[in-house]
Design a protein around this motif. Structure first.
Motif: not given
Length: 110
Positions: A33-53, A107-110
């Motif tokens: 589920i984490v890999s689906h919402l926050a793929p490793k191939s995409t960079h996310f800033f800390h707050l966006m990554m935290l929200a996705r987790l 809806h998550l926006i990358s």
């Protein structure tokens, strides 16, 4: 005291017999589920990554104990599965679960 419990001969003898599949299945589902919402191939800033987790954890917790699906007549639904461990030579029957609930549509926006 803790060291004695951990190093006890009964525990040491039983550990190799434990099934790794049953120990890690839930963790593997959560990681997918984490890999689906926050793929490793995409960079996310800390707050966006935290929200996705947080969203992944909420989704996993909300859907981990889904009931078995039933037909209109009330009969439980089952499906055949061919595990990789048996190289598809043996069929195992598994429960069909009700569809996952997503609550509000996010809806998550990358």
């Amino acid at each position: 005291m803790v060291k004695e419990v951990i190093e006890h001969s009964y525990l040491m003898r039983d550990l190799p017999q434990l099934s790794p599949r049953h120990q890690t299945y839930g963790l593997e589902v959560f990681h997918s589920i984490v890999s689906h919402l926050a793929p490793k191939s995409t960079h996310f800033f800390h707050l966006m990554m935290l929200a996705r987790l947080y969203i992944a954890a909420h989704h996993f917790n909300a859907n981990r104990n889904r009931a078995q699906a039933k037909r209109r007549d009330g009969a439980e639904m089952w499906k055949p599965s061919y595990p990789k461990a048996t190289k598809g030579t043996e069929c195992v029957v598994k429960k069909c679960k009700v569809p996952a609930a997503y609550g509000m549509h996010i809806h998550l926006i990358s």
